[in-house]
Write a protein that holds these residues in place. Structure first.
Motif, mmCIF file in Angstrom:
data_model
loop_
_atom_site.group_PDB
_atom_site.id
_atom_site.type_symbol
_atom_site.label_atom_id
_atom_site.label_comp_id
_atom_site.label_asym_id
_atom_site.label_seq_id
_atom_site.Cartn_x
_atom_site.Cartn_y
_atom_site.Cartn_z
ATOM 1 N N TRP A 236 13.315 46.795 38.931
ATOM 2 C CA TRP A 236 12.793 47.005 40.290
ATOM 3 C C TRP A 236 12.339 45.688 40.909
ATOM 4 O O TRP A 236 12.578 45.447 42.088
ATOM 5 N N GLY A 237 11.705 44.834 40.152
ATOM 6 C CA GLY A 237 11.286 43.541 40.693
ATOM 7 C C GLY A 237 12.471 42.669 41.070
ATOM 8 O O GLY A 237 12.482 42.041 42.129
ATOM 9 N N TYR A 238 13.482 42.644 40.208
ATOM 10 C CA TYR A 238 14.688 41.869 40.485
ATOM 11 C C TYR A 238 15.367 42.387 41.749
ATOM 12 O O TYR A 238 15.736 41.619 42.632
ATOM 13 N N THR A 239 15.541 43.707 41.827
ATOM 14 C CA THR A 239 16.208 44.311 42.985
ATOM 15 C C THR A 239 15.419 44.039 44.257
ATOM 16 O O THR A 239 15.989 43.659 45.282
ATOM 17 N N LYS A 240 14.119 44.202 44.198
ATOM 18 C CA LYS A 240 13.283 43.946 45.376
ATOM 19 C C LYS A 240 13.429 42.503 45.841
ATOM 20 O O LYS A 240 13.574 42.241 47.044
ATOM 21 N N ASP A 241 13.402 41.559 44.910
ATOM 22 C CA ASP A 241 13.565 40.147 45.273
ATOM 23 C C ASP A 241 14.912 39.900 45.944
ATOM 24 O O ASP A 241 14.999 39.170 46.935
ATOM 25 N N GLN A 242 15.963 40.499 45.393
ATOM 26 C CA GLN A 242 17.293 40.320 45.961
ATOM 27 C C GLN A 242 17.402 40.939 47.358
ATOM 28 O O GLN A 242 17.963 40.337 48.267
ATOM 29 N N VAL A 243 16.874 42.116 47.522
ATOM 30 C CA VAL A 243 16.985 42.852 48.787
ATOM 31 C C VAL A 243 16.201 42.157 49.899
ATOM 32 O O VAL A 243 16.656 42.074 51.036
ATOM 33 N N HIS A 244 15.043 41.647 49.576
ATOM 34 C CA HIS A 244 14.152 41.114 50.611
ATOM 35 C C HIS A 244 14.179 39.592 50.729
ATOM 36 O O HIS A 244 13.241 39.001 51.265
ATOM 37 N N ARG A 245 15.239 38.953 50.238
ATOM 38 C CA ARG A 245 15.359 37.492 50.403
ATOM 39 C C ARG A 245 15.303 37.103 51.868
ATOM 40 O O ARG A 245 14.757 36.070 52.223
ATOM 41 N N THR A 246 15.948 37.878 52.686
ATOM 42 C CA THR A 246 15.884 37.707 54.140
ATOM 43 C C THR A 246 15.552 39.064 54.737
ATOM 44 O O THR A 246 15.632 40.090 54.064
ATOM 45 N N GLY A 247 15.179 39.074 56.002
ATOM 46 C CA GLY A 247 14.777 40.315 56.655
ATOM 47 C C GLY A 247 15.882 41.356 56.670
ATOM 48 O O GLY A 247 17.042 41.053 56.922
ATOM 49 N N VAL A 248 15.513 42.597 56.399
ATOM 50 C CA VAL A 248 16.438 43.716 56.449
ATOM 51 C C VAL A 248 16.547 44.161 57.903
ATOM 52 O O VAL A 248 15.547 44.311 58.592
ATOM 53 N N THR A 249 17.768 44.385 58.369
ATOM 54 C CA THR A 249 17.973 44.695 59.784
ATOM 55 C C THR A 249 17.989 46.183 60.093
ATOM 56 O O THR A 249 17.637 46.587 61.200
ATOM 57 N N CYS A 250 18.411 47.007 59.123
ATOM 58 C CA CYS A 250 18.467 48.457 59.349
ATOM 59 C C CYS A 250 18.593 49.145 57.991
ATOM 60 O O CYS A 250 18.757 48.495 56.956
ATOM 61 N N PHE A 251 18.543 50.460 58.008
ATOM 62 C CA PHE A 251 18.625 51.207 56.756
ATOM 63 C C PHE A 251 19.934 50.944 56.027
ATOM 64 O O PHE A 251 19.953 50.784 54.803
ATOM 65 N N GLN A 252 21.042 50.911 56.736
ATOM 66 C CA GLN A 252 22.336 50.678 56.094
ATOM 67 C C GLN A 252 22.377 49.296 55.434
ATOM 68 O O GLN A 252 22.900 49.144 54.336
ATOM 69 N N ASP A 253 21.798 48.307 56.097
ATOM 70 C CA ASP A 253 21.705 46.963 55.520
ATOM 71 C C ASP A 253 20.891 47.019 54.226
ATOM 72 O O ASP A 253 21.285 46.460 53.199
#
Length: 81
Positions: free
Chosen positions: A22-39
């Motif tokens: 979960w920590g790894y995935t969170k770091d990868q997902v939030h490296r830059t701002g998420v633009t929408c749910f699909q992103d």
């Protein structure tokens, strides 16, 4: 060691998905701002698909090490580093 050993229920120190995935995935997902749910969804899928068999093996070896640390003091509180 005699008989059953009390085991910390749902200990995040002993659960590879909690101490790594979960920590790894969170770091990868939030490296830059998420633009929408699909992103967001695409980033989660991409992150999990990028976890290699070698990384999984290393994670489970670390998990075995953490279990050994808990086993030695026969249930006393420990710090896993």
């Amino acid at each position: 060691m005699k008989g059953p050993v009390a085991w910390p229920a749902r200990s995040p120190d002993l659960t590879p998905t909690d101490f790594f995935l979960w920590g790894y995935t969170k770091d990868q997902v939030h490296r830059t701002g998420v633009t929408c749910f699909q992103d967001f969804k695409n980033r989660v899928v991409h992150s999990v698909e990028g976890i290699t068999p070698q990384t999984c093996g290393n994670t489970f070896r670390a998990s075995e090490y953490r279990m050994d640390i808990v086993r030695v003091p026969e249930g006393a509180q420990v710090e896993v580093q």
